[in-house]
Design a protein around this motif. Structure first.
Motif, short mmCIF file in Angstrom:
data_model
loop_
_atom_site.label_atom_id
_atom_site.label_comp_id
_atom_site.label_asym_id
_atom_site.label_seq_id
_atom_site.Cartn_x
_atom_site.Cartn_y
_atom_site.Cartn_z
N LYS A 230 0.83 -1.20 0.00
CA LYS A 230 0.00 0.00 0.00
C LYS A 230 0.87 1.26 0.00
O LYS A 230 1.69 1.45 0.87
CB LYS A 230 -0.92 0.00 1.22
CG LYS A 230 -1.89 1.15 1.28
CD LYS A 230 -2.78 1.04 2.51
CE LYS A 230 -3.75 2.20 2.58
NZ LYS A 230 -4.62 2.10 3.78
N GLY A 231 0.68 2.10 -1.01
CA GLY A 231 1.37 3.37 -1.05
C GLY A 231 2.77 3.33 -1.61
O GLY A 231 3.48 4.34 -1.59
N LYS A 232 3.21 2.20 -2.15
CA LYS A 232 4.57 2.15 -2.71
C LYS A 232 4.58 2.68 -4.13
O LYS A 232 3.53 2.78 -4.79
CB LYS A 232 5.10 0.71 -2.68
CG LYS A 232 4.56 -0.18 -3.80
CD LYS A 232 5.34 -1.48 -3.87
CE LYS A 232 5.00 -2.26 -5.14
NZ LYS A 232 5.83 -3.46 -5.29
N LEU A 233 5.76 3.03 -4.63
CA LEU A 233 5.92 3.46 -6.02
C LEU A 233 6.30 2.24 -6.87
O LEU A 233 7.22 1.50 -6.53
CB LEU A 233 7.01 4.52 -6.13
CG LEU A 233 6.75 5.86 -5.42
CD1 LEU A 233 7.95 6.78 -5.60
CD2 LEU A 233 5.49 6.52 -5.95
N ASN A 234 5.58 2.03 -7.95
CA ASN A 234 5.87 0.88 -8.81
C ASN A 234 6.98 1.16 -9.81
O ASN A 234 7.56 0.23 -10.37
CB ASN A 234 4.60 0.47 -9.55
CG ASN A 234 3.55 -0.10 -8.60
OD1 ASN A 234 3.86 -0.86 -7.70
ND2 ASN A 234 2.30 0.30 -8.80
N ASP A 235 7.28 2.44 -10.05
CA ASP A 235 8.37 2.81 -10.95
C ASP A 235 8.81 4.23 -10.61
O ASP A 235 8.30 4.85 -9.67
CB ASP A 235 7.94 2.71 -12.42
CG ASP A 235 6.65 3.47 -12.70
OD1 ASP A 235 6.57 4.66 -12.30
OD2 ASP A 235 5.74 2.90 -13.31
N ASN A 236 9.76 4.74 -11.39
CA ASN A 236 10.31 6.08 -11.13
C ASN A 236 9.64 7.19 -11.95
O ASN A 236 10.10 8.33 -11.93
CB ASN A 236 11.83 6.09 -11.41
CG ASN A 236 12.60 5.26 -10.41
OD1 ASN A 236 12.04 4.77 -9.44
ND2 ASN A 236 13.89 5.10 -10.66
N LYS A 237 8.57 6.86 -12.65
CA LYS A 237 7.96 7.83 -13.56
C LYS A 237 7.42 9.05 -12.83
O LYS A 237 7.38 10.15 -13.40
CB LYS A 237 6.85 7.16 -14.36
CG LYS A 237 7.36 6.09 -15.34
CD LYS A 237 6.23 5.46 -16.12
CE LYS A 237 6.75 4.40 -17.08
NZ LYS A 237 5.65 3.75 -17.84
N SER A 238 6.97 8.86 -11.60
CA SER A 238 6.40 9.99 -10.85
C SER A 238 7.46 10.80 -10.10
O SER A 238 7.14 11.82 -9.49
CB SER A 238 5.36 9.48 -9.84
OG SER A 238 5.96 8.59 -8.91
N ILE A 239 8.72 10.34 -10.15
CA ILE A 239 9.80 11.07 -9.49
C ILE A 239 10.26 12.22 -10.38
O ILE A 239 10.63 12.00 -11.54
CB ILE A 239 11.00 10.14 -9.18
CG1 ILE A 239 10.54 8.94 -8.35
CG2 ILE A 239 12.11 10.90 -8.48
CD1 ILE A 239 9.97 9.31 -7.01
N PRO A 240 10.23 13.46 -9.89
CA PRO A 240 10.66 14.59 -10.73
C PRO A 240 12.13 14.49 -11.12
O PRO A 240 12.94 13.94 -10.38
CB PRO A 240 10.40 15.80 -9.83
CG PRO A 240 10.36 15.27 -8.43
CD PRO A 240 9.82 13.88 -8.54
#
Length: 360
Positions: A230-240
């Motif tokens: 729950k709440g983890k990032l599945n990839d780096n796409k949302s990282i600025p």
């Protein structure tokens, strides 16, 4: 603690209390890795006036990691993590600030003329971060066991059982409520957490290397050891991307939930994992420090976590029989209340009948 050229390796960081014997390690020219107190750098002026982007209050220093690269311009390289201690901000990613500072090998130490100002009051305790390197194949083996529990004789470990006790404590708090559907919510929450593969992986890793607070893996293909799904990032796409050079940011290290046990100030915090993402090039700094990115994964819903932590230590005294005893106790209370209500109802009906007879 110095992490140099550790591409692909996993480095674990442990806290060691600062004392007379190791205080010298905190001198700026020794480029320490530390937590608590104030940040240490050859020129601390770059930390002055750091404020939360949400409430504009001064930030508090959490820790710093000395992690040079092979580049000449980053012969000395340290990442600093700050956070906002205000109640409404403390569990949000946006309340964290990560600063990257770098120096070449032949730098000159500036003359410091005044003490560091403009930060929130420091954490009372202060630690030096010591390290050890582990084999990545060990973590892979554990992940395989989590995915295929039939390959392991005993799939439940000590930390798994501890979390189960916490969940039973949460159920104990439900004892005073009358809605039977509450038990369905509790059972669903238990199943969601204890059957979570990421959570099982996290607790098993911490069982092998207990008390490690920092987990460092600087590699393009690396990813955090998440607290749960729950709440983890599945990839780096949302990282600025890097604000200076536009390069993508990669995961570099994480701060585990074990840090909550190190400072008294963290009694009501819900951090599961704080994942730090940095410029993949660790680009050269020509005009001051660089800002990097922190992502906070909470341990769970704040109300649930508060209830679990509050009753964890009381469970053994109040309900030594665990969940079944709690349910039985609750059932008895309901039966007593129902019986009492029936008696009152019968008395009311008798009284009403007497009144009708008298009226006639």
């Amino acid at each position: 603690m110095c992490i140099r050229d550790s591409m692909g390796d996993i480095t674990l960081g442990y806290f060691e209390q600062v004392g007379k014997e190791n205080a010298v390690d905190l001198l700026p020219e020794n480029f320490p890795s530390k937590a608590g107190g104030l940040p240490v750098w050859v020129d601390n002026s770059c930390f002055e006036g750091l404020k939360c982007s949400k409430c504009q209050k001064p930030l508090r220093f959490l820790l710093q990691i000395y992690c040079p690269t092979a580049d000449d311009y980053a012969f000395h390289r340290t990442l600093f993590v700050f956070y906002c201690s205000e109640k409404l901000c403390k569990n949000q990613s946006s309340s964290f600030v990560v600063i990257r500072l770098q120096l070449s090998e032949n730098f000159e130490i500036p003359k410091l003329e005044k003490a560091l100002e403009g930060l929130d009051r420091p954490l009372k305790d202060e630690f030096i971060i010591e390290t050890e390197t582990t084999d990545p194949s060990e973590a892979k083996h554990i992940w395989d066991l989590v995915q295929n529990p039939d390959d392991e004789e005993n799939e439940k470990d000590e930390n798994y059982e501890k979390e189960n006790k916490k969940l039973k404590a949460y159920e104990a708090e439900k004892d005073g409520e009358e809605d039977e559907d509450d038990w369905d919510d509790v059972d669903a929450y238990r199943n969601e957490v204890l059957d979570d593969k990421e959570f099982q992986f996290y607790t098993r890793i911490l069982k092998i290397s207990p008390n490690h607070v920092v987990r460092y893996v600087r590699d393009a293909n690396s990813f955090p050891l998440w607290y749960h799904t729950k709440g983890k990032l599945n990839d780096n796409k949302s990282i600025p991307k890097c604000e200076l050079c536009g390069s993508t940011r990669h995961f570099e290290f994480q701060i585990n939930s074990t840090i909550l046990n190190q400072f008294d100030e963290f009694g009501d915090y819900d951090w599961g994992v704080i994942a730090i993402y940095t410029c993949s090039r660790s680009c050269n700094l020509t005009a001051g420090p660089a800002r990097e990115y922190a992502f906070v994964q909470l341990a769970g819903d704040e109300k649930e976590i508060d209830a679990l932590e509050k009753l964890m230590s009381e469970l053994a005294m109040k309900n030594p029989g665990g969940l079944e005893e709690v349910k039985e106790s609750k059932s008895k209370k309901k039966r007593k209340k129902k019986a009492k209500n029936n008696v009152i109802k019968e008395e009311d009906e008798e009284e009403k009948k007497e009144d009708e007879d008298n009226w006639e």
